[in-house]
Motif scaffolding. Structure first.
Motif, short mmCIF file in Angstrom:
data_model
loop_
_atom_site.label_atom_id
_atom_site.label_comp_id
_atom_site.label_asym_id
_atom_site.label_seq_id
_atom_site.Cartn_x
_atom_site.Cartn_y
_atom_site.Cartn_z
N ALA A 17 36.10 -0.45 76.74
CA ALA A 17 36.92 0.53 76.15
C ALA A 17 38.10 -0.60 75.39
N ALA A 18 38.43 -1.30 76.30
CA ALA A 18 39.83 -2.50 75.93
C ALA A 18 39.17 -3.17 74.78
N LEU A 19 37.87 -3.71 74.82
CA LEU A 19 37.37 -4.34 73.78
C LEU A 19 37.17 -3.58 72.35
N ARG A 20 36.80 -2.24 72.67
CA ARG A 20 36.85 -1.42 71.34
C ARG A 20 38.10 -1.13 70.73
N ALA A 21 39.47 -1.27 71.64
CA ALA A 21 40.59 -1.10 71.12
C ALA A 21 41.16 -2.15 70.10
N VAL A 22 40.63 -3.58 70.63
CA VAL A 22 41.10 -4.42 69.85
C VAL A 22 40.06 -5.32 69.25
N GLY A 23 38.82 -4.61 68.99
CA GLY A 23 37.77 -5.02 68.36
C GLY A 23 37.98 -5.52 67.16
N ARG A 24 38.58 -5.04 66.05
CA ARG A 24 38.68 -5.36 64.59
C ARG A 24 39.40 -6.91 64.76
N SER A 25 40.65 -7.18 65.55
CA SER A 25 41.25 -8.36 65.62
C SER A 25 40.49 -9.31 66.43
N VAL A 26 39.36 -8.72 67.35
CA VAL A 26 38.56 -9.93 68.02
C VAL A 26 37.48 -10.43 66.94
N ALA A 27 36.90 -9.48 65.97
CA ALA A 27 36.07 -9.87 64.91
C ALA A 27 36.74 -10.70 63.84
N ALA A 28 38.11 -10.24 63.55
CA ALA A 28 38.76 -11.10 62.47
C ALA A 28 38.97 -12.39 63.15
N ARG A 30 37.23 -14.22 64.98
CA ARG A 30 35.99 -14.95 64.99
C ARG A 30 35.82 -15.48 66.34
N VAL A 31 36.00 -14.69 67.39
CA VAL A 31 35.80 -14.99 68.90
C VAL A 31 34.54 -14.53 69.25
#
Length: 102
Positions: A17-28, A30-31
């Motif tokens: 759930a925490a990963l989904r919450a910040v998912g877009r910034s993680v993808a942006a 490029r982690v």
């Protein structure tokens, strides 16, 4: 990591759930997903570790590092970045300063 199956499932679902919450910034940023998942799991297992490792947490970190194949330093860096990204913006930024008054 040495948790019972129920506790492991709860922590894994909270990390997802925490990963989904910040998912877009993680993808942006490029982690790689493996690094982001390990960092999210670490932040759920030891949320206080962002201030410094305590005695037993170092062993947990080594165990997670071994099982996820993600270096501990990288995991801690991404976990702290994700913690900052999940915080709401500071209220002080929204206030007017003296320079904006006429």
């Amino acid at each position: 990591m040495g948790f019972s199956s129920g506790a492991a499932r709860r922590r894994a679902s909270a990390a997802a759930a925490a990963l989904r919450a910040v998912g877009r910034s993680v993808a942006a940023s490029r982690v790689p997903i493996r690094v982001a998942m390990a960092a999210a799991l670490w932040s759920e297992v030891c949320p206080s570790s962002l201030r410094g490792l305590v005695d037993g947490e170092a062993a947990l970190l080594r165990r997670l590092e071994t099982s996820s194949h993600v270096p501990a330093r990288l995991m801690l860096t991404v976990a702290s970045w994700m913690a900052r990204a999940s915080m709401p913006p500071a209220a002080a930024d929204a206030e007017e300063g003296w320079a904006e008054c006429s």
